[in-house]
Design an enzyme around this catalytic site. Sequence first.
Site, short mmCIF file in Angstrom:
data_model
loop_
_atom_site.label_atom_id
_atom_site.label_comp_id
_atom_site.label_asym_id
_atom_site.label_seq_id
_atom_site.Cartn_x
_atom_site.Cartn_y
_atom_site.Cartn_z
N THR A 34 0.75 -1.22 0.20
CA THR A 34 -0.02 -0.11 0.04
C THR A 34 0.86 1.41 -0.15
N GLY A 73 2.47 -2.98 8.34
CA GLY A 73 2.73 -3.09 9.91
C GLY A 73 4.20 -3.42 10.05
N GLU A 316 -6.39 -5.55 3.84
CA GLU A 316 -6.07 -6.74 3.10
C GLU A 316 -7.38 -6.82 2.20
C1 LIG Z 1 -6.40 -16.70 16.96
C2 LIG Z 1 -6.20 -16.14 15.63
C3 LIG Z 1 -5.29 -15.12 15.22
C4 LIG Z 1 -4.81 -15.18 13.73
C5 LIG Z 1 -4.05 -13.87 13.62
C6 LIG Z 1 -4.21 -13.30 12.10
C7 LIG Z 1 -3.79 -12.22 12.11
C8 LIG Z 1 -4.00 -11.58 10.56
C9 LIG Z 1 -3.45 -10.18 10.38
C10 LIG Z 1 -3.37 -9.66 9.05
C11 LIG Z 1 -2.61 -8.42 9.09
C12 LIG Z 1 -2.68 -7.85 7.69
C13 LIG Z 1 -2.30 -6.32 7.77
C14 LIG Z 1 -2.63 -5.74 6.51
C15 LIG Z 1 -2.14 -5.95 5.14
C16 LIG Z 1 -2.48 -5.40 4.08
O1 LIG Z 1 -3.37 -4.88 3.81
S1 LIG Z 1 -1.41 -5.88 2.68
C17 LIG Z 1 -2.26 -4.79 1.33
C18 LIG Z 1 -3.40 -5.54 1.16
N1 LIG Z 1 -4.17 -4.82 -0.22
C19 LIG Z 1 -5.05 -5.53 -0.67
O2 LIG Z 1 -5.69 -6.47 -0.35
C20 LIG Z 1 -5.37 -4.62 -2.14
C21 LIG Z 1 -6.69 -5.05 -2.56
N2 LIG Z 1 -6.92 -5.04 -3.94
C22 LIG Z 1 -6.71 -6.13 -4.48
O3 LIG Z 1 -6.65 -7.36 -4.15
C23 LIG Z 1 -6.73 -6.00 -5.95
O4 LIG Z 1 -6.54 -4.86 -6.25
C24 LIG Z 1 -8.36 -6.26 -6.62
C25 LIG Z 1 -9.27 -5.38 -5.80
C26 LIG Z 1 -8.55 -7.79 -6.60
C27 LIG Z 1 -8.51 -5.96 -8.06
O5 LIG Z 1 -7.19 -6.43 -8.55
P1 LIG Z 1 -6.83 -6.30 -10.23
O6 LIG Z 1 -5.64 -6.79 -10.73
O7 LIG Z 1 -7.24 -4.95 -10.84
O8 LIG Z 1 -7.85 -7.37 -10.78
P2 LIG Z 1 -9.42 -7.26 -11.47
O9 LIG Z 1 -9.03 -6.39 -12.96
O10 LIG Z 1 -10.31 -6.55 -10.57
O11 LIG Z 1 -9.49 -8.56 -11.86
C28 LIG Z 1 -8.82 -9.32 -12.74
C29 LIG Z 1 -8.97 -10.90 -12.76
O12 LIG Z 1 -8.27 -11.34 -11.61
C30 LIG Z 1 -8.93 -11.93 -10.73
N3 LIG Z 1 -8.34 -11.87 -9.43
C31 LIG Z 1 -8.09 -10.56 -8.64
N4 LIG Z 1 -7.63 -11.05 -7.58
C32 LIG Z 1 -7.40 -12.34 -7.40
C33 LIG Z 1 -6.74 -13.09 -6.59
N5 LIG Z 1 -6.27 -12.71 -5.30
N6 LIG Z 1 -6.59 -14.56 -6.82
C34 LIG Z 1 -7.12 -14.97 -7.95
N7 LIG Z 1 -7.86 -14.23 -8.89
C35 LIG Z 1 -7.89 -12.93 -8.70
C36 LIG Z 1 -10.40 -11.51 -10.76
O13 LIG Z 1 -11.38 -12.07 -10.25
C37 LIG Z 1 -10.62 -11.19 -12.05
O14 LIG Z 1 -10.82 -12.46 -12.82
P3 LIG Z 1 -11.72 -12.46 -14.19
O15 LIG Z 1 -12.92 -11.90 -13.79
O16 LIG Z 1 -11.60 -13.87 -14.45
O17 LIG Z 1 -10.97 -11.79 -14.96
C1 LIG Z 2 -4.46 -1.24 10.46
C2 LIG Z 2 -3.92 -1.45 9.04
C3 LIG Z 2 -2.81 -2.15 8.78
C4 LIG Z 2 -2.44 -2.10 7.30
N1 LIG Z 2 -1.33 -2.94 7.01
C5 LIG Z 2 -0.89 -3.10 5.85
C6 LIG Z 2 0.15 -3.77 5.47
O1 LIG Z 2 0.92 -4.45 6.43
N2 LIG Z 2 0.86 -3.71 4.29
C7 LIG Z 2 0.17 -2.87 3.25
O2 LIG Z 2 0.64 -3.01 2.28
N3 LIG Z 2 -1.02 -2.18 3.70
C8 LIG Z 2 -1.50 -2.23 4.76
N4 LIG Z 2 -2.74 -1.60 5.09
C9 LIG Z 2 -3.32 -0.74 4.03
C10 LIG Z 2 -4.65 -1.51 3.66
O3 LIG Z 2 -4.36 -2.76 2.62
C11 LIG Z 2 -5.29 -0.37 2.73
O4 LIG Z 2 -5.86 0.56 3.75
C12 LIG Z 2 -6.57 -1.15 2.17
O5 LIG Z 2 -6.30 -2.07 1.20
C13 LIG Z 2 -7.57 -0.20 1.38
O6 LIG Z 2 -6.99 0.79 0.70
P1 LIG Z 2 -6.98 2.43 0.78
O7 LIG Z 2 -6.65 2.55 2.25
O8 LIG Z 2 -6.23 3.06 -0.25
O9 LIG Z 2 -8.57 2.75 0.69
P2 LIG Z 2 -9.32 2.92 -0.53
O10 LIG Z 2 -9.20 1.91 -1.71
O11 LIG Z 2 -8.94 4.52 -1.06
O12 LIG Z 2 -10.73 3.11 -0.11
C14 LIG Z 2 -11.49 4.15 0.17
C15 LIG Z 2 -12.93 3.94 -0.32
O13 LIG Z 2 -13.06 4.00 -1.75
C16 LIG Z 2 -13.65 2.77 -2.26
N5 LIG Z 2 -13.28 2.30 -3.34
C17 LIG Z 2 -11.97 1.96 -3.51
N6 LIG Z 2 -11.93 1.42 -4.90
C18 LIG Z 2 -13.28 1.21 -4.99
C19 LIG Z 2 -13.79 0.56 -6.03
N7 LIG Z 2 -13.00 -0.07 -7.04
N8 LIG Z 2 -15.06 0.46 -6.31
C20 LIG Z 2 -15.77 1.11 -5.32
N9 LIG Z 2 -15.29 1.60 -4.35
C21 LIG Z 2 -14.04 1.80 -4.30
C22 LIG Z 2 -13.71 1.90 -0.67
O14 LIG Z 2 -14.61 0.88 -0.96
C23 LIG Z 2 -13.62 2.75 0.60
O15 LIG Z 2 -14.82 3.14 0.80
C24 LIG Z 2 -3.16 -1.49 6.36
C25 LIG Z 2 -4.11 -0.75 6.70
C26 LIG Z 2 -4.65 -0.57 8.23
C27 LIG Z 2 -6.01 0.09 8.36
#
Ligand SMILES: CCCCCCCCCCCCC/C=C/C(=O)SCCNC(=O)CCNC(=O)[C@H](O)C(C)(C)COP(=O)(O)OP(=O)(O)OC[C@H]1O[C@@H](n2cnc3c(N)ncnc32)[C@H](O)[C@@H]1OP(=O)(O)O
Ligand SMILES: Cc1cc2nc3c(=O)[nH]c(=O)nc-3n(C[C@H](O)[C@H](O)[C@H](O)COP(=O)(O)OP(=O)(O)OC[C@H]3O[C@@H](n4cnc5c(N)ncnc54)[C@H](O)[C@@H]3O)c2cc1C
Length: 552
Positions: A34, A73, A316
């Site tokens: 991110t 994180g 995520e």
């Molecule tokens: C006791 C229990 C304890 C447990 C403890 C657990 C703790 C857990 C803690 C975890 C801490 C995590 C901290 C946070 C970390 C983060 O946030 S890391 C950053 C995370 N960021 C995201 O998740 C970003 C979200 N965005 C996306 O995933 C992608 O941008 C999207 C929204 C999926 C779009 O991707 P894009 O490449 O633009 O694809 P599209 O054009 O939408 O779709 C194209 C085709 O791809 C397919 N697809 C998309 N994603 C996937 C996938 N992951 N796998 C397989 N296929 C995928 C999609 O379905 C489309 O397919 P078709 O329709 O067939 O074309």
């Molecule tokens: C506590 C915490 C821990 C994190 N840890 C990590 C980490 O370890 N590593 C890492 O890489 N990232 C991490 N992140 C970042 C996290 O993955 C992003 O915040 C998350 O993916 C959402 O993206 P954004 O913040 O850009 O929100 P945005 O995508 O800007 O979302 C803002 C608004 O826009 C809307 N929106 C965005 N795209 C669309 C769309 N295509 N269609 C409709 N609505 C849309 C959303 O629904 C939302 O309401 C963390 C975030 C938090 C809060």
Amino acid sequence: MFVDVIYSQGTPEQIEKFGKPAANCNIIGTYAQTEIGHGTNVRGIETRADYDRATDEFVLHTPNLQAYKWWPGGLGHTANHAMVVAQLYIDGKHHGIQMFIVQLRDLETHMPLPGVDIGEIGKKLGMAGVNQGFLGFKRVRIPRTNMLMRNAKVLPGGKFVQSPASRLNYMTMVFTRCLIVNLSYDCLLQAATISTRYSAVRRQSPINSSDPEPQIIDHVTQQQKLFPEIANGIAYRITGQHMWELYELTLKEIANGDYTRMADMHIVACALKVLSTTDGSFGVERLRLACGGHGYLTSTNFSTLYGNVIAAYTYEGENTVLLLQIGRYLVKTWTQLTQGKKMSPLAAYLAEIYDKPEIAAWNDSRSYLVKLLQFTAANKTRLAFENLTNRVNGGQTLEEASNNTGIELTQAAELHGRQFVASAFLEQITVAKKNQRSVALNSVLENILELYLVQTVLRHMNDILRFTPISDANLRSLQNRLELSLKKLRPDAVAICDGFDYHDRVLNSTLGCYDGNVYERLFEAAKKSPLNQKPVPDSFEKYLKPFLKSNL
Ligand SMILES: CCCCCCCCCCCCC/C=C/C(=O)SCCNC(=O)CCNC(=O)[C@H](O)C(C)(C)COP(=O)(O)OP(=O)(O)OC[C@H]1O[C@@H](n2cnc3c(N)ncnc32)[C@H](O)[C@@H]1OP(=O)(O)O
Ligand SMILES: Cc1cc2nc3c(=O)[nH]c(=O)nc-3n(C[C@H](O)[C@H](O)[C@H](O)COP(=O)(O)OP(=O)(O)OC[C@H]3O[C@@H](n4cnc5c(N)ncnc54)[C@H](O)[C@@H]3O)c2cc1C
């Protein structure tokens, strides 16, 4: 995430060099994807990795402020390495997002390395124990061999080899979404334990005025706040196990070069991550509210649980965005149905209802409740598909039509998730009953399943009524089933929560301790307040006394 991505997408050499030390915490890494300007839209991130043929290195660079990594994180002050997700360029040609292992800090002094601008992003709503960070690169050089190359590759000299499946580098996000299901039910069941134990101790408001004050757990409205959350948490615990089995199967097949299950796995992970964090967040808050004023004290630990689970609603994959991913999948699936194509198991219910678009007459079975959810999900999908198709036929691009149909797509997506959880829960309990020796445990689990299904159907009744001929008598029977399942759960509620086996140290709550001495613990916690360390606070002389003497 740092360890998982190396083991799942690194070469054997990279696992040896980075994966094992990271798994052993000899190096500490974070997953830096991110940016301050992009989180959801992964393909929009701007950090660059340019290949330098002369030195066989990549040059990592942050072209502008929006490209600063922001949120990872541990990045602020703990990690000394990062998995940096960046856009790869070779001779100016773009080759999509790839992953690069970058050392950020000196292993001895922990000082940031040259060209690395790093720090902490500030106080958050929760998760005080994690330092989220920012990270900018000024032309930082890393060896070519630091790019994860199990799938896509850059050969010496700069030849690019495409990944065999474009979304393989998204698999760590899928893995983490599955982990988040565990996090969500864990937070929910901790909160349920705290709130249920407190409700068994707290006495308030006699039911018959001549009676003594009852335990508040005997107020039926209190049961309606507590018990459905116990059922939700157990539902995600049990269906989460089914999800992990699917995940392990997907990994096995990927290892054999079969990528066909990835698409379904993505959708299952999206659905369970969205539903478990949504229900987890609203459930923890509902359980806090069920504790009255004391629920507002931080010594109850509800705020920590809420801060942990509500963060997962966003990270995520923000929940709306993941629902739209499911909506995209549903439209694609419905299109294939109109073309007579075969469906994967995940969409079998859609094919069944597409072929036989009427629902059987009402019966009181639990499987009928699952059918109601499936029938409603299929019809919500059909409606979204029809409206999206009309928009395309009216001249909108598919993307514009999808955006304009977004509300119905997210609603269909939620119901797709609900039917998945409901059918998996029913299936798992049915199997467990066959294998279970204990009749008592069977009846408790069956009642929890009953409560889960009845409350889920009642929650979506507005959509169900639109597509099914449910009568007033059917609705009355559902209300009776809800009240009966609450009544049946009442004698087992505390024992079920004790069965989650959370130690007092884990619950860390003045209201949730095993011994139930809540008032003593509340008072003990209050006495520890810094403000109670002396009878008159310093602020009296400094502020209150002058205020009292002043003539405002
Ligand atoms: C006791 C229990 C304890 C447990 C403890 C657990 C703790 C857990 C803690 C975890 C801490 C995590 C901290 C946070 C970390 C983060 O946030 S890391 C950053 C995370 N960021 C995201 O998740 C970003 C979200 N965005 C996306 O995933 C992608 O941008 C999207 C929204 C999926 C779009 O991707 P894009 O490449 O633009 O694809 P599209 O054009 O939408 O779709 C194209 C085709 O791809 C397919 N697809 C998309 N994603 C996937 C996938 N992951 N796998 C397989 N296929 C995928 C999609 O379905 C489309 O397919 P078709 O329709 O067939 O074309
Ligand atoms: C506590 C915490 C821990 C994190 N840890 C990590 C980490 O370890 N590593 C890492 O890489 N990232 C991490 N992140 C970042 C996290 O993955 C992003 O915040 C998350 O993916 C959402 O993206 P954004 O913040 O850009 O929100 P945005 O995508 O800007 O979302 C803002 C608004 O826009 C809307 N929106 C965005 N795209 C669309 C769309 N295509 N269609 C409709 N609505 C849309 C959303 O629904 C939302 O309401 C963390 C975030 C938090 C809060």
